[in-house]
Design a protein around this motif. Structure first.
Motif, mmCIF file in Angstrom:
data_model
loop_
_atom_site.group_PDB
_atom_site.id
_atom_site.type_symbol
_atom_site.label_atom_id
_atom_site.label_comp_id
_atom_site.label_asym_id
_atom_site.label_seq_id
_atom_site.Cartn_x
_atom_site.Cartn_y
_atom_site.Cartn_z
ATOM 1 N N PRO A 35 -61.194 -1.943 49.987
ATOM 2 C CA PRO A 35 -61.124 -0.511 49.656
ATOM 3 C C PRO A 35 -62.051 -0.175 48.495
ATOM 4 O O PRO A 35 -62.469 -1.063 47.746
ATOM 5 C CB PRO A 35 -59.664 -0.294 49.250
ATOM 6 C CG PRO A 35 -58.946 -1.560 49.537
ATOM 7 C CD PRO A 35 -59.965 -2.642 49.634
ATOM 8 N N GLU A 36 -62.339 1.099 48.363
ATOM 9 C CA GLU A 36 -63.232 1.555 47.301
ATOM 10 C C GLU A 36 -62.692 1.178 45.923
ATOM 11 O O GLU A 36 -63.434 0.798 45.027
ATOM 12 C CB GLU A 36 -63.390 3.073 47.406
ATOM 13 C CG GLU A 36 -64.493 3.624 46.548
ATOM 14 C CD GLU A 36 -64.562 5.141 46.653
ATOM 15 O OE1 GLU A 36 -63.609 5.745 47.180
ATOM 16 O OE2 GLU A 36 -65.572 5.701 46.215
ATOM 17 N N LYS B 95 -61.150 14.729 60.284
ATOM 18 C CA LYS B 95 -60.046 14.630 59.332
ATOM 19 C C LYS B 95 -60.027 15.855 58.428
ATOM 20 O O LYS B 95 -61.030 16.175 57.781
ATOM 21 C CB LYS B 95 -60.214 13.370 58.470
ATOM 22 C CG LYS B 95 -59.135 13.184 57.415
ATOM 23 C CD LYS B 95 -57.837 12.779 58.049
ATOM 24 C CE LYS B 95 -56.730 12.648 57.020
ATOM 25 N NZ LYS B 95 -55.434 12.379 57.661
ATOM 26 N N THR C 289 -59.697 1.795 59.275
ATOM 27 C CA THR C 289 -58.756 0.730 58.914
ATOM 28 C C THR C 289 -57.309 1.142 59.128
ATOM 29 O O THR C 289 -56.402 0.375 58.847
ATOM 30 C CB THR C 289 -58.928 0.344 57.438
ATOM 31 O OG1 THR C 289 -58.805 1.531 56.646
ATOM 32 C CG2 THR C 289 -60.268 -0.289 57.185
ATOM 33 N N GLY C 290 -57.086 2.375 59.586
ATOM 34 C CA GLY C 290 -55.721 2.793 59.888
ATOM 35 C C GLY C 290 -54.949 3.304 58.686
ATOM 36 O O GLY C 290 -53.751 3.515 58.776
ATOM 37 N N PHE C 291 -55.610 3.501 57.559
ATOM 38 C CA PHE C 291 -54.876 3.998 56.391
ATOM 39 C C PHE C 291 -54.616 5.495 56.526
ATOM 40 O O PHE C 291 -53.509 5.965 56.270
ATOM 41 C CB PHE C 291 -55.648 3.690 55.105
ATOM 42 C CG PHE C 291 -54.898 4.090 53.858
ATOM 43 C CD1 PHE C 291 -53.676 3.515 53.551
ATOM 44 C CD2 PHE C 291 -55.397 5.054 53.003
ATOM 45 C CE1 PHE C 291 -52.958 3.887 52.417
ATOM 46 C CE2 PHE C 291 -54.695 5.430 51.861
ATOM 47 C CZ PHE C 291 -53.474 4.843 51.568
ATOM 48 N N TYR C 292 -55.628 6.240 56.935
ATOM 49 C CA TYR C 292 -55.425 7.659 57.233
ATOM 50 C C TYR C 292 -55.341 7.831 58.750
ATOM 51 O O TYR C 292 -56.210 7.348 59.464
ATOM 52 C CB TYR C 292 -56.635 8.480 56.761
ATOM 53 C CG TYR C 292 -56.743 8.722 55.293
ATOM 54 C CD1 TYR C 292 -55.649 8.575 54.444
ATOM 55 C CD2 TYR C 292 -57.950 9.130 54.746
ATOM 56 C CE1 TYR C 292 -55.771 8.816 53.084
ATOM 57 C CE2 TYR C 292 -58.081 9.369 53.382
ATOM 58 C CZ TYR C 292 -56.985 9.211 52.558
ATOM 59 O OH TYR C 292 -57.116 9.449 51.227
ATOM 60 N N PRO C 293 -54.343 8.549 59.227
ATOM 61 C CA PRO C 293 -54.373 8.905 60.648
ATOM 62 C C PRO C 293 -55.387 10.032 60.845
ATOM 63 O O PRO C 293 -55.441 10.955 60.033
ATOM 64 C CB PRO C 293 -52.948 9.400 60.918
ATOM 65 C CG PRO C 293 -52.389 9.785 59.591
ATOM 66 C CD PRO C 293 -53.144 9.029 58.536
ATOM 67 N N ARG D 29 -61.375 4.797 55.870
ATOM 68 C CA ARG D 29 -59.910 4.734 55.819
ATOM 69 C C ARG D 29 -59.296 5.032 57.177
ATOM 70 O O ARG D 29 -58.208 4.563 57.484
ATOM 71 C CB ARG D 29 -59.380 5.718 54.782
ATOM 72 C CG ARG D 29 -59.578 5.196 53.381
ATOM 73 C CD ARG D 29 -59.219 6.223 52.347
ATOM 74 N NE ARG D 29 -59.338 5.635 51.026
ATOM 75 C CZ ARG D 29 -59.416 6.328 49.907
ATOM 76 N NH1 ARG D 29 -59.370 7.635 49.951
ATOM 77 N NH2 ARG D 29 -59.516 5.720 48.753
ATOM 78 N N LYS E 234 -55.513 -3.875 63.135
ATOM 79 C CA LYS E 234 -55.588 -4.310 61.737
ATOM 80 C C LYS E 234 -55.783 -5.814 61.610
ATOM 81 O O LYS E 234 -56.382 -6.287 60.651
ATOM 82 C CB LYS E 234 -54.311 -3.910 61.005
ATOM 83 C CG LYS E 234 -54.231 -2.421 60.676
ATOM 84 C CD LYS E 234 -52.885 -2.129 60.048
ATOM 85 C CE LYS E 234 -52.674 -0.655 59.763
ATOM 86 N NZ LYS E 234 -51.329 -0.411 59.228
ATOM 87 N N LEU F 123 -51.275 -2.541 64.655
ATOM 88 C CA LEU F 123 -51.192 -3.935 64.193
ATOM 89 C C LEU F 123 -52.273 -4.802 64.818
ATOM 90 O O LEU F 123 -52.922 -5.589 64.130
ATOM 91 C CB LEU F 123 -49.805 -4.517 64.479
ATOM 92 C CG LEU F 123 -48.669 -3.913 63.656
ATOM 93 C CD1 LEU F 123 -47.388 -4.696 63.877
ATOM 94 C CD2 LEU F 123 -49.007 -3.879 62.176
ATOM 95 N N TYR G 171 -60.765 -5.632 55.046
ATOM 96 C CA TYR G 171 -61.094 -4.353 54.414
ATOM 97 C C TYR G 171 -61.155 -4.488 52.895
ATOM 98 O O TYR G 171 -60.229 -5.001 52.272
ATOM 99 C CB TYR G 171 -60.032 -3.322 54.821
ATOM 100 C CG TYR G 171 -60.185 -1.944 54.199
ATOM 101 C CD1 TYR G 171 -61.433 -1.334 54.077
ATOM 102 C CD2 TYR G 171 -59.063 -1.255 53.753
ATOM 103 C CE1 TYR G 171 -61.560 -0.078 53.529
ATOM 104 C CE2 TYR G 171 -59.176 0.013 53.206
ATOM 105 C CZ TYR G 171 -60.426 0.604 53.089
ATOM 106 O OH TYR G 171 -60.537 1.852 52.540
#
Lengths: 244, 306
Positions: free
Chosen positions: B80-81, B9, B48-52, B45, B73, B70, B78
């Motif tokens: 998150p921080e 990333k 969990t699919g939040f960031y590609p 992230r 997910k 989907l 999840y």
């Protein structure tokens, strides 16, 4: 499609969980009433129509719609709940549409509460009720267009105030492009074709038809494209933040 | 359950995660360790699919997170921080929302909410609005949200952050219990948590995996692992140095094994020597190794080591 409605429901309930929604509704109705009856000289006109009412809507919404929509995404980003929302099993589009529809529904409610104005003209005279219905449809489309633009600016920043100001500026452009004093200025140095092209981007130009009772598919298409484009841009912006 | 292949990333010119690969099976609890800014949260992230991801693949339960987000997910819970929750909602309203989003309705929803409320000790604040809660309660509300659909995969970003020692203990127990039947990844910088809850630990630094193994294996990488500390009347550093490098402590000696293979036999050798010499033993124990020493040695920049 179901998550869309769950998000919309949560968002709509959010408006009413604090006094803000009620304060907004009261202010909206007061200002709408003032503009119609005092500034718009509703009674002095002697017309059985709602021109004095709808004519103000592009200006009334200019401040009030961004106020309703400014928190939609900026607040999610500021508090970090966007991470929670978008890791639930929903698509970004469902989230965007759900939030948009909730706010639009809230604005529709505010608009619906102006029904006494329509009753008044019906008591005092014999208005063209078809034109009134068309006016309400146009007004709702106008609110939707402003709201979609606010969604977009809201996705751009964590700061609600910045989102609000950006939305007001963008919506103001959409008014001014077809606002008579501005088009009169343009006519002096631009060709009529250019003036028409600029005016074609204005919400005023397209809202006029509705007020006269004309449900023109082109006007409807204009508002729907503004909504579609702004919501699409919202999606691009939200994806952009995450792509890094 | 979780398979990560060569995950990368970039944020602008900065590379936050630089080619991470690992897998997590059902029944495993993987502890994610690393200094701040090492890429722990970014990796989570992406899972969990939040960031590609910029490149590389993540699959959860066989579903590629980028291609079938989907389906992936749905399997994931999840935390998150930020442990963020909608501040204008009540705890109950928020959990109902989370349950509805997970497709739980009616009796199943009521049951799921009752289960997580009990597990996360939220009973007393159920009708309170989230912005009035203390940090620990907010955190547990968000944790409850992650557990509501009894997920197959649990991703927890610093689950014990901001909790008091009792709550930390409860959350660790919870993680261990869930980990018996599910796949769990949690990040932390509290090293005792690795011992308390993990079956495996992964240390990442500057976006790369720098060490991994069971807590026991990691500890064995410590310089003091297997060292024997002896306090005995008559003992001298000179005699002990036959067994390994000796360090004089305050009235005691610490003998370090010459190499890892010798570590296991060192204690026996010390006992042997003590009985031959007839020293009077007051205390003797074997060092298990210090995780934080391993952690520091691995993650500190090279300049510090020199």
């Amino acid at each position: 499609m179901k998550p869309l409605w769950i998000i919309a429901k949560r968002e709509l309930a959010g408006y009413f969980s604090s006094p803000v929604a009620y304060v907004f509704l009261v202010i909206f109705l007061l200002v709408a009433g003032f503009l119609t009856f005092t500034a718009g000289a509703f009674f002095e006109r002697g017309e059985a129509g709602l021109g004095a009412f709808f004519g103000w809507h592009p200006w009334l919404y200019l401040v009030l719609v961004p106020a309703v929509g400014m928190r939609l995404w900026s607040e999610e980003r500021r508090s970090g709940t966007i991470e929670l929302l978008l890791t639930l099993p929903v698509t970004t589009w469902q989230a965007i549409l759900g939030k948009f529809l909730a706010s639009w529904l809230f604005l529709a409610l505010a608009l619906a509460l102006t029904f006494p104005v329509a009753l008044t003209v019906n008591v005092l005279g014999e208005p063209d009720n078809g034109a009134i219905v068309a006016g309400y449809v146009g007004s709702l489309m106008l609110a939707g267009a402003y709201l979609a633009i606010t969604c977009m600016t809201s996705a751009m920043t964590r700061n609600q105030v910045v989102a609000f100001i950006l939305a007001v500026v963008l919506c103001l452009f959409l008014i001014l492009a077809g606002f008579n004093p501005v088009t009169d200025l343009l006519v002096r140095w631009a060709s009529p074709a250019v003036v028409d092209a600029v005016a074609a981007f204005s919400v005023v130009t397209h809202f006029d038809g509705f007020q006269k009772g004309v449900l023109d598919s082109r006007d409807l298409l204009f508002f729907l494209s503004v909504i579609g484009f702004a919501l699409f841009a919202t999606g691009v912006i939200i994806r952009g933040h995450r792509a890094g | 359950m979780i398979r990560i292949d060569n995950l990368v990333k970039n944020f602008g010119a900065k590379r936050a995660v630089d080619g991470i690969s690992f897998t997590v099976a059902r029944g495993e609890v993987v502890g994610f360790l690393g200094p701040n800014g090492s890429g722990k949260s970014t990796t989570m992230r992406m899972i969990t699919g939040f960031y590609p991801p910029t490149s590389g693949r993540v699959s959860v339960g066989g579903h590629d997170v980028t291609e079938a987000p989907l389906a992936a997910k749905r399997l994931i819970g999840y935390l998150p921080e930020s442990a963020a929750a909608y501040p204008d909602m009540t705890v109950e309203g928020f959990l109902k929302f989370a349950a509805a989003m997970r497709g739980l309705e009616g009796a199943a929803r009521t049951k799921a909410i009752a289960r997580v409320v009990e597990r996360c000790f939220l009973g007393s604040v159920l009708r309170q609005s989230i912005d009035t809660l203390s940090k620990g309660y907010k955190h547990r509300t968000c944790l409850a949200q992650a557990l509501i659909h009894d997920p197959e995969v649990l991703i927890l970003d610093e689950p014990t952050d901001g909790l008091d020692p009792n709550q930390k203990h409860e959350v660790r127990n919870l993680i261990r219990e869930i980990g018996r039947s599910k796949a769990v990844i949690f990040s932390t910088h509290i090293l005792e948590e690795v011992d308390a809850a993990c079956t495996r630990a992964i240390i990442i630094d500057r976006g790369r995996i720098v060490a991994q193994g069971t807590p026991h294996e990691l500890r064995a990488m410590s310089a003091s692992a297997g060292a024997v500390t002896l306090q005995a009347q008559g003992a001298t550093a000179e005699r002990l140095s036959a067994l390994g490098k000796v360090e004089s402590l305050d009235g005691a000696f610490r003998i370090y094994p010459r190499d890892a293979s010798q570590a296991a036999a060192l204690a026996a050798a010390v006992i042997d020597l003590v009985s031959r010499e007839g020293w009077k033993v007051q205390g003797m124990y074997s060092e298990r190794g210090e995780l934080d020493e391993v952690f520091r040695r691995i993650t500190l920049p090279d300049t510090v080591q020199k």
